[in-house]
Design an enzyme around this catalytic site. Structure first.
Site, PDB file in Angstrom:
ATOM      1  N   SER A   1     -25.142  68.369  90.961  1.00  0.00           N
ATOM      2  CA  SER A   1     -26.288  68.943  91.655  1.00  0.00           C
ATOM      3  C   SER A   1     -25.938  69.100  93.123  1.00  0.00           C
ATOM      4  O   SER A   1     -25.090  68.363  93.661  1.00  0.00           O
ATOM      5  CB  SER A   1     -27.510  68.037  91.519  1.00  0.00           C
ATOM      6  OG  SER A   1     -28.573  68.478  92.348  1.00  0.00           O
TER       7      SER A   1
ATOM      8  N   TYR B   1     -32.034  59.785  91.794  1.00  0.00           N
ATOM      9  CA  TYR B   1     -31.472  60.967  91.138  1.00  0.00           C
ATOM     10  C   TYR B   1     -30.256  61.472  91.908  1.00  0.00           C
ATOM     11  O   TYR B   1     -29.204  61.732  91.321  1.00  0.00           O
ATOM     12  CB  TYR B   1     -32.529  62.063  91.041  1.00  0.00           C
ATOM     13  CG  TYR B   1     -31.995  63.363  90.484  1.00  0.00           C
ATOM     14  CD1 TYR B   1     -31.738  63.493  89.119  1.00  0.00           C
ATOM     15  CD2 TYR B   1     -31.756  64.460  91.312  1.00  0.00           C
ATOM     16  CE1 TYR B   1     -31.242  64.683  88.596  1.00  0.00           C
ATOM     17  CE2 TYR B   1     -31.267  65.645  90.809  1.00  0.00           C
ATOM     18  CZ  TYR B   1     -31.004  65.761  89.452  1.00  0.00           C
ATOM     19  OH  TYR B   1     -30.511  66.935  88.944  1.00  0.00           O
TER      20      TYR B   1
END
Length: 250
Positions: free
Chosen positions: A145, A159
């Site tokens: 990501s 996360y």
């Protein structure tokens, strides 16, 4: 039958979390480029089986495998299913992942465990199991990501930490596997229009101003980056990867 003109003709790919969203787009692109594909799912059995049938209609071998990416047993189940269904694994795409948002001070242990078990431990164990089968010259590609490199807003601390862990894991593994010409890379999507993060969802108004290209990405654009790294033209790219983020991290 696969055509020898296709860049992944004769290759066998395992895509974890491949039933929907980015994973499904990756499975479709790899099959379009000539690869046979095994894809895993946790709960979306109907979608996974329908996608496998779609890929078989292209003339590819394709199997759907039920596997929980957050469990220690899920990794060998995924790899064994791919080897049984395809005859081996040349390309591993670690796509399965979860997102849990919220302020870290109040984040429940259940969320922290899910993020670490699926996004980190699941990737490590699946890769370890696959390395028993991936031949020299193989490919390992993990979906990270943009927030694994730069955290532009709050509420995603764990996360982002889980995605950052994949960066150092891939760099270290690239060093170990370089002598076998196995490349290890990360594809780092930014805002991508999926059911988990729709372009018209509640986060869109805060996300769009951060993008140089003022729209959400498409899953197919992430899949294109994966296909390139899986293909013959990317044999000298390892320990790094590709940002697919519309300029969010520019």
């Amino acid at each position: 039958m696969t055509s020898p003109s296709l860049p992944l003709s004769g290759k066998r790919a395992l895509v974890t979390g491949g039933a929907r969203g980015i994973g499904a787009a990756i499975a479709r692109r790899l099959a379009a480029d000539g690869a046979d594909v095994a894809l895993t799912y946790e709960k979306s059995a109907d979608k996974a089986e329908a996608l496998a049938a779609e890929l078989r209609a292209l003339g590819r071998k394709a199997v759907a495998i039920q596997a929980d990416a957050g469990s220690a047993a899920g990794a060998p189940a995924a790899v064994d299913g791919a080897v049984d269904g395809l005859g081996g694994v040349d390309i591993l795409v670690n796509n399965a992942g979860v997102a849990r948002m919220g302020a870290f001070a109040d984040q429940p242990l259940e969320d922290i465990d899910a993020l670490l078990n699926v996004n980190v431990r699941g990737v490590l164990l699946t890769t370890q199991a696959a390395l028993k089968h991936i031949p020299d010259g193989g490919r390992i590609i993990t979906i990270g990501s943009t927030v694994g490199e730069k955290v532009g807003f709050g509420g995603i601390t764990v996360y982002s930490a889980s995605k950052s862990a994949l960066e150092s894991f891939s760099r270290g593994l690239a060093r170990e596997l370089g002598p076998r010409n196995i490349t290890v890379n990360v594809v780092r999507p930014g805002a991508t229009d999926t059911d988990m993060n729709p372009s018209d969802g509640p986060m869109a108004p805060s996300v769009l101003p951060s993008l140089a290209i003022g729209r959400y990405g498409r899953p197919e654009e992430v899949a294109a980056a994966v296909a390139f790294l899986a293909g013959p033209d990317a044999g000298y790219i390892t320990g790094d990867g590709i940002l697919v983020d519309g300029g969010a991290n520019a």
